[in-house]
Design a protein around this motif. Structure first.
Motif, PDB file in Angstrom:
ATOM      1  N   PHE A   1       0.525  -1.320  -0.346  1.00 28.11           N
ATOM      2  CA  PHE A   1       0.451   0.015  -0.377  1.00 28.11           C
ATOM      3  C   PHE A   1       0.904   1.284  -0.349  1.00 28.11           C
ATOM      4  CE2 PHE A   1      -2.339  -3.409   1.336  1.00 28.11           C
ATOM      5  CZ  PHE A   1      -3.841  -3.070   1.067  1.00 28.11           C
ATOM      6  N   LYS A   2       0.389   2.732  -0.790  1.00 28.72           N
ATOM      7  CA  LYS A   2       0.796   3.833  -0.410  1.00 28.72           C
ATOM      8  C   LYS A   2       1.021   3.437   1.113  1.00 28.72           C
ATOM      9  CE  LYS A   2      -0.220   5.248  -5.096  1.00 28.72           C
ATOM     10  NZ  LYS A   2      -1.031   5.955  -5.920  1.00 28.72           N
ATOM     11  N   LEU A   3       2.021   4.516   1.530  1.00 29.96           N
ATOM     12  CA  LEU A   3       2.161   4.942   2.599  1.00 29.96           C
ATOM     13  C   LEU A   3       1.600   5.368   3.843  1.00 29.96           C
ATOM     14  CD1 LEU A   3       4.087   4.080   5.938  1.00 29.96           C
ATOM     15  CD2 LEU A   3       5.528   5.994   4.793  1.00 29.96           C
ATOM     16  N   GLY A   4       1.076   6.628   2.748  1.00 32.41           N
ATOM     17  CA  GLY A   4       0.209   7.898   3.058  1.00 32.41           C
ATOM     18  C   GLY A   4      -1.114   7.093   3.405  1.00 32.41           C
ATOM     19  N   PHE A   5      -1.491   6.443   2.563  1.00 36.37           N
ATOM     20  CA  PHE A   5      -2.781   5.657   2.603  1.00 36.37           C
ATOM     21  C   PHE A   5      -2.669   5.146   3.770  1.00 36.37           C
ATOM     22  CE2 PHE A   5      -5.113   1.999   1.739  1.00 36.37           C
ATOM     23  CZ  PHE A   5      -6.541   2.426   1.942  1.00 36.37           C
ATOM     24  N   TRP A   6      -1.959   4.151   4.289  1.00 37.12           N
ATOM     25  CA  TRP A   6      -1.670   3.624   5.014  1.00 37.12           C
ATOM     26  C   TRP A   6      -1.638   4.023   6.340  1.00 37.12           C
ATOM     27  CZ3 TRP A   6       1.432   2.102   9.511  1.00 37.12           C
ATOM     28  CH2 TRP A   6       1.575   0.839  10.170  1.00 37.12           C
ATOM     29  N   PHE A   7      -1.064   4.995   6.836  1.00 37.45           N
ATOM     30  CA  PHE A   7      -0.981   6.244   8.175  1.00 37.45           C
ATOM     31  C   PHE A   7      -2.271   5.630   7.811  1.00 37.45           C
ATOM     32  CE2 PHE A   7       3.933   6.359   8.322  1.00 37.45           C
ATOM     33  CZ  PHE A   7       3.922   5.845   9.913  1.00 37.45           C
ATOM     34  N   ALA A   8      -3.033   6.867   7.442  1.00 36.34           N
ATOM     35  CA  ALA A   8      -4.936   7.095   6.927  1.00 36.34           C
ATOM     36  C   ALA A   8      -5.104   6.176   7.287  1.00 36.34           C
ATOM     37  CB  ALA A   8      -4.775   8.100   5.676  1.00 36.34           C
ATOM     38  N   GLN A   9      -5.815   5.177   7.536  1.00 35.75           N
ATOM     39  CA  GLN A   9      -6.225   3.892   7.706  1.00 35.75           C
ATOM     40  C   GLN A   9      -6.308   3.071   8.968  1.00 35.75           C
ATOM     41  OE1 GLN A   9      -8.938   3.991   6.056  1.00 35.75           O
ATOM     42  NE2 GLN A   9      -8.440   5.742   5.063  1.00 35.75           N
ATOM     43  N   GLN A  10      -4.861   2.883   8.719  1.00 34.29           N
ATOM     44  CA  GLN A  10      -4.439   2.166   9.678  1.00 34.29           C
ATOM     45  C   GLN A  10      -2.424   2.369  11.073  1.00 34.29           C
ATOM     46  OE1 GLN A  10      -5.942  -1.091  10.184  1.00 34.29           O
ATOM     47  NE2 GLN A  10      -6.990  -0.578   9.115  1.00 34.29           N
ATOM     48  N   GLY A  11      -2.130   2.894  10.264  1.00 38.94           N
ATOM     49  CA  GLY A  11      -1.118   3.493  10.727  1.00 38.94           C
ATOM     50  C   GLY A  11      -1.103   4.409  11.928  1.00 38.94           C
ATOM     51  N   ALA A  12      -2.475   5.019  12.117  1.00 39.12           N
ATOM     52  CA  ALA A  12      -2.855   6.352  12.841  1.00 39.12           C
ATOM     53  C   ALA A  12      -2.792   5.360  14.348  1.00 39.12           C
ATOM     54  CB  ALA A  12      -3.306   7.617  12.552  1.00 39.12           C
ATOM     55  N   ILE A  13      -3.338   4.145  14.151  1.00 37.49           N
ATOM     56  CA  ILE A  13      -4.935   3.882  15.073  1.00 37.49           C
ATOM     57  C   ILE A  13      -3.942   2.506  15.920  1.00 37.49           C
ATOM     58  CG2 ILE A  13      -6.402   1.529  15.801  1.00 37.49           C
ATOM     59  CD1 ILE A  13      -7.611   2.608  12.906  1.00 37.49           C
ATOM     60  N   TYR A  14      -2.393   2.261  14.863  1.00 40.18           N
ATOM     61  CA  TYR A  14      -1.306   1.614  15.517  1.00 40.18           C
ATOM     62  C   TYR A  14      -0.758   2.523  16.870  1.00 40.18           C
ATOM     63  CZ  TYR A  14      -1.904  -2.488  12.928  1.00 40.18           C
ATOM     64  OH  TYR A  14      -2.895  -3.193  11.552  1.00 40.18           O
ATOM     65  N   VAL A  15      -0.307   3.074  16.312  1.00 43.99           N
ATOM     66  CA  VAL A  15       0.536   4.491  16.619  1.00 43.99           C
ATOM     67  C   VAL A  15      -0.370   5.109  18.086  1.00 43.99           C
ATOM     68  CG1 VAL A  15       1.409   7.228  17.123  1.00 43.99           C
ATOM     69  CG2 VAL A  15       2.187   5.621  15.548  1.00 43.99           C
ATOM     70  N   PHE A  16      -1.771   5.065  18.023  1.00 44.18           N
ATOM     71  CA  PHE A  16      -2.151   5.746  19.202  1.00 44.18           C
ATOM     72  C   PHE A  16      -2.543   4.449  20.302  1.00 44.18           C
ATOM     73  CE2 PHE A  16      -6.485   5.395  21.291  1.00 44.18           C
ATOM     74  CZ  PHE A  16      -6.833   7.093  21.931  1.00 44.18           C
ATOM     75  N   VAL A  17      -2.592   3.074  19.718  1.00 47.28           N
ATOM     76  CA  VAL A  17      -2.476   2.463  21.135  1.00 47.28           C
ATOM     77  C   VAL A  17      -0.969   2.580  21.349  1.00 47.28           C
ATOM     78  CG1 VAL A  17      -2.364  -0.262  20.650  1.00 47.28           C
ATOM     79  CG2 VAL A  17      -4.392   1.087  19.777  1.00 47.28           C
ATOM     80  N   ALA A  18      -0.624   2.738  20.828  1.00 50.90           N
ATOM     81  CA  ALA A  18       1.199   2.722  21.568  1.00 50.90           C
ATOM     82  C   ALA A  18       1.743   3.674  22.353  1.00 50.90           C
ATOM     83  CB  ALA A  18       2.335   2.534  19.840  1.00 50.90           C
ATOM     84  N   LEU A  19       1.048   5.381  22.408  1.00 53.45           N
ATOM     85  CA  LEU A  19       1.100   5.571  22.670  1.00 53.45           C
ATOM     86  C   LEU A  19       0.266   5.475  23.919  1.00 53.45           C
ATOM     87  CD1 LEU A  19       0.614   8.670  20.358  1.00 53.45           C
ATOM     88  CD2 LEU A  19       2.720   8.110  21.464  1.00 53.45           C
TER      89      LEU A  19
END
Length: 88
Positions: free
Chosen positions: A50-68
């Motif tokens: 996947f394109k990294l920008g799309f991935w962050f918008a769809q999944q990455g931000a959620i993973y970072v939030f859980v890690a935070l």
């Protein structure tokens, strides 16, 4: 669970707010920055197909939030121990 004196209480809350604002800044940069502002630049990179920008918008931000959340828990537990107000 109480503070030894008022100065410890003020120092505790000052450090607590510092941790909170730093983690919120990371969350903002990842969710808004990577998902919206820098999406075109990040889309030049592919991640798991996947394109990294799309991935962050769809999944990455959620993973970072859980890690935070876990990072906040760890930092607050150590802060509680530092000031002697940890839970049993």
């Amino acid at each position: 669970m109480s503070f030894k004196n008022e100065n410890d209480q003020k120092a505790y809350w000052k450090e607590n707010l510092s941790i909170l604002f730093k983690l919120l800044a990371v969350w903002f940069v990842v969710s808004f920055g990577a998902g919206i502002l820098f999406v075109e630049q990040l889309n030049q990179i592919h991640f798991f197909g996947f394109k990294l920008g799309f991935w962050f918008a769809q999944q990455g931000a959620i993973y970072v939030f859980v890690a935070l959340i876990f990072i906040y828990m760890k930092l607050m537990n150590s802060l509680d121990k530092k000031y002697g107000v940890e839970e049993e």
